[in-house]
Structure formats: C-alpha cells, structure tokens
Design a protein around this motif. Structure first.
Motif, PDB file in Angstrom:
ATOM      1  N   UNK A 154      -5.096  14.419   1.884  1.00  0.00           N
ATOM      2  CA  UNK A 154      -5.478  13.564   0.753  1.00  0.00           C
ATOM      3  C   UNK A 154      -6.491  12.530   1.247  1.00  0.00           C
ATOM      4  N   UNK A 196      -4.763  11.783   5.893  1.00  0.00           N
ATOM      5  CA  UNK A 196      -6.213  11.986   5.839  1.00  0.00           C
ATOM      6  C   UNK A 196      -6.537  13.487   5.785  1.00  0.00           C
ATOM      7  N   UNK A 208      -9.908   4.850   2.544  1.00  0.00           N
ATOM      8  CA  UNK A 208     -10.083   3.431   2.224  1.00  0.00           C
ATOM      9  C   UNK A 208      -9.037   2.585   2.951  1.00  0.00           C
ATOM     10  N   UNK A 209      -7.793   3.079   2.924  1.00  0.00           N
ATOM     11  CA  UNK A 209      -6.730   2.354   3.630  1.00  0.00           C
ATOM     12  C   UNK A 209      -7.029   2.279   5.127  1.00  0.00           C
ATOM     13  N   UNK A 250      -9.855  -0.120   6.069  1.00  0.00           N
ATOM     14  CA  UNK A 250      -9.376  -1.501   5.941  1.00  0.00           C
ATOM     15  C   UNK A 250      -8.432  -1.850   7.087  1.00  0.00           C
ATOM     16  N   UNK A 251      -7.559  -0.904   7.429  1.00  0.00           N
ATOM     17  CA  UNK A 251      -6.619  -1.153   8.518  1.00  0.00           C
ATOM     18  C   UNK A 251      -7.366  -1.334   9.842  1.00  0.00           C
ATOM     19  N   UNK A 261      -4.312  -2.640   3.526  1.00  0.00           N
ATOM     20  CA  UNK A 261      -4.749  -2.067   4.799  1.00  0.00           C
ATOM     21  C   UNK A 261      -5.067  -3.132   5.838  1.00  0.00           C
ATOM     22  N   UNK A 284       0.797  -1.235   0.000  1.00  0.00           N
ATOM     23  CA  UNK A 284       0.000   0.000   0.000  1.00  0.00           C
ATOM     24  C   UNK A 284       0.832   1.289   0.000  1.00  0.00           C
ATOM     25  N   UNK A 310      -8.830  10.876   0.036  1.00  0.00           N
ATOM     26  CA  UNK A 310      -9.011   9.666  -0.764  1.00  0.00           C
ATOM     27  C   UNK A 310      -7.741   9.392  -1.541  1.00  0.00           C
ATOM     28  N   UNK A 311      -7.246   8.182  -1.568  1.00  0.00           N
ATOM     29  CA  UNK A 311      -7.807   6.942  -1.024  1.00  0.00           C
ATOM     30  C   UNK A 311      -7.363   6.616   0.396  1.00  0.00           C
ATOM     31  N   UNK A 312      -6.847   7.637   1.128  1.00  0.00           N
ATOM     32  CA  UNK A 312      -6.364   7.370   2.486  1.00  0.00           C
ATOM     33  C   UNK A 312      -7.456   6.754   3.364  1.00  0.00           C
ATOM     34  N   UNK A 314      -5.436  -1.901  -2.359  1.00  0.00           N
ATOM     35  CA  UNK A 314      -5.166  -1.012  -1.226  1.00  0.00           C
ATOM     36  C   UNK A 314      -5.894  -1.500   0.029  1.00  0.00           C
ATOM     37  N   UNK A 362      -1.493   2.492  -5.543  1.00  0.00           N
ATOM     38  CA  UNK A 362      -2.515   1.448  -5.411  1.00  0.00           C
ATOM     39  C   UNK A 362      -3.835   2.067  -4.985  1.00  0.00           C
ATOM     40  N   UNK A 419       1.342   2.790   2.677  1.00  0.00           N
ATOM     41  CA  UNK A 419       0.843   3.479   3.880  1.00  0.00           C
ATOM     42  C   UNK A 419       1.268   2.729   5.141  1.00  0.00           C
TER      43      UNK A 419
END
Lengths: 144, 141
Positions: free
Chosen positions: A114, A111, A120-121, A124-125, B88, A100, A116-118, B84, B79, A102
């Motif tokens: 930016x 965040x 989303x990460x 998920x995290x 995560x 990723x 997006x897509x932060x 992504x 990604x 990240x």
C-alpha cells in the motif's frame, strides 16, 4: 556479503509476517486500541506470537551458542538506564502511533502493498528522526 | 471503521515476525529493531548500513512479491494528509528519543526480558490507547 544475505532473508520473513498479521494496516492497529468502539483484538495475537517465538528462539540460541553464525559476538543493547528520555520518547511515539496507526515496523512492509499513504508517513517519520538527531546533537547546558 | 478479527492470520504473522528476529540474531547477532534499522540507513557511512538496508528491502519486497502472486493484504488508513504527516513526525522524534519502537522494544526487548524495553512498551501502549480514545471518544468518553 553473507551478512547482507542473511539480513535480507530475515527481512523478507519479518515483512511477510507484518503483512499477514495485519500490523501494517493502520485501521486494524487503531481498532486494537479502541475497546470502547470498533474493537479488534487481533494485535494481541500478533504481539503474542512474535514475543513467544522471539523469547524461545533467543533462549535456545543464547543457550546453544556464544556467538552468532556470521559475527564474533551478539550485539545486545547494554544500557540499563530508565530515564525521562526513554519514557518521554516512548510516550511521544505512542501519541504518533495513535494518530497515524503506523509504527515503523508496520509501515516499512506496508510500503510493499500500500505505497500510498504509507510513503507520506515514512517521509514524515524520516524528517522526525533527522529533527530529533539534530536536537540531540545540540550542545547541552552544563549542569554540573 | 470496522476490521475483521483475524486471530489465526495474526498469530501466524506474529510467529513469522518473531522468526525473522531470531534469524537476524542467529546469523548477524543483531536486534531486529526497525528504529535502529532506519537510523542506519540515514547514515550511509555507518558500517552497519548495508545489512540494515538489506533487511529493510526484504521487509518491503516480501509483501510486494506476495501480492504479485495474488495475495491480498487488507489496508485502510483512517488518516491522510497533514494529520498523517504530523503523526509521522511525532513517531520519528519519539522513537529516536525512546531508542526503539514496537519491534525493538516490544518484541526483541521484551523477549530478552529487558526492563528498559518493558518500561518503554508499557509507556507507548498507554499513550497510544489514550490518544486513540481521546480522538475517537473525546474527553467525555
């Protein structure tokens, strides 16, 4: 209340540092790990600057005081265990970081500039953290 | 994707990261580890949640405020989408089992000369390097 305020100030400085350093930019982070391709050694300067500052700061602090300004003691990790959990977890973290670009400390401030897509990460995290906590809470097989 | 080599900005940003960690230790006596910080937020009943939330909000707010005053931070994510999201989830599981990430182990832990953090940092730096190399250059290099 004061503890919340001091944590806020520390967070502001930390987050600004992440943004200025490039640590919140996945493309830049990934390029550090690609010396065979589009290498960008900047990350070494981020880690170097952060580490030297923290090492000197901690040393001065622990030498001068036996407790922090707003608490009765320094809360330092006491575990000395180096086991498969530590190594396996860290190895897995590296795989996710490599996919990723990240890491948690980079993504949170990202965040702010930016979304997006932060986001989303981070979602998920968060799911990954909850999943791991659920797994860790399962009853263990007795080995003794 | 080529990114500019930024030694001065990166060094300065790094010093600010370290300074944030020192301030949190000086006032609150706490390690500035993002993993622990996020963990605290996922358990609202934890007495440490309020200050952890404050740290997180500060970390998000600072770059946001800076952009409102015209600052620009370069950002590109190679990604997106499913890949992504998978990355995560893996990061979330990894930092939970590994008890820390780049900030907790890589900065605060190494600054305290913690052997645990040294092992963790060397491990994730190695697997990150291996993962990036594999993705970008394949098995043949």
């Amino acid at each position: 209340m004061n503890r919340i305020l001091s944590a806020l100030v520390a967070g502001l400085i930390f987050g600004l540092g992440i943004a200025i350093s490039g640590m919140g930019n996945p493309a830049k982070v990934l390029n550090f790990f690609d010396p065979l391709g589009t290498w960008d050694p900047s990350l070494a300067f981020v880690m170097g600057g952060a580490l030297i500052t923290a090492a000197f700061g901690y040393r001065l602090l622990f030498g001068a005081r036996s407790a922090p300004l707003l608490d009765t003691k320094f809360h330092l990790p006491t575990s000395k265990v180096i086991d498969t959990k530590l190594i396996g977890g860290s190895a897995l973290f590296g795989v996710g970081w490599g996919i990723s670009g990240f890491c948690p400390g980079g993504a949170i401030p990202a965040l702010g500039f930016a979304p997006w897509p932060t986001a989303l990460f981070l979602i998920s995290m968060g799911a990954g953290i909850l999943l791991a906590r659920r797994l860790q809470a399962l009853p263990r097989r007795q080995t003794a | 994707m080529i990114t500019d080599f930024t030694p001065y900005a990166s060094l300065f940003g790094g010093i600010l990261i370290g300074l944030g960690a020192v301030i949190l230790m000086a006032f609150n006596g706490r390690i500035a580890g993002m993993t622990a910080m996020l963990g605290g937020v996922l358990e609202p009943k934890n007495p440490d949640s309020p200050w952890r939330l404050a740290f997180l909000l500060g970390a998000i707010a600072a770059p946001f405020i800076a952009t409102q005053f015209g600052a620009e931070f370069s950002f590109a994510s190679p990604t997106t989408g499913v890949v992504l999201a998978i990355g995560g989830i893996i990061v979330g599981v990894g930092v939970t089992y590994g008890s820390g990430c780049t900030s907790g182990h890589g900065v605060c832990g190494l600054a305290r000369l913690s052997p645990r953090s040294l092992v963790a940092t060397l491990t994730f730096m190695a697997t990150t390097f291996a993962t990036v190399t594999l993705i970008r250059h394949g098995f043949g290099g």
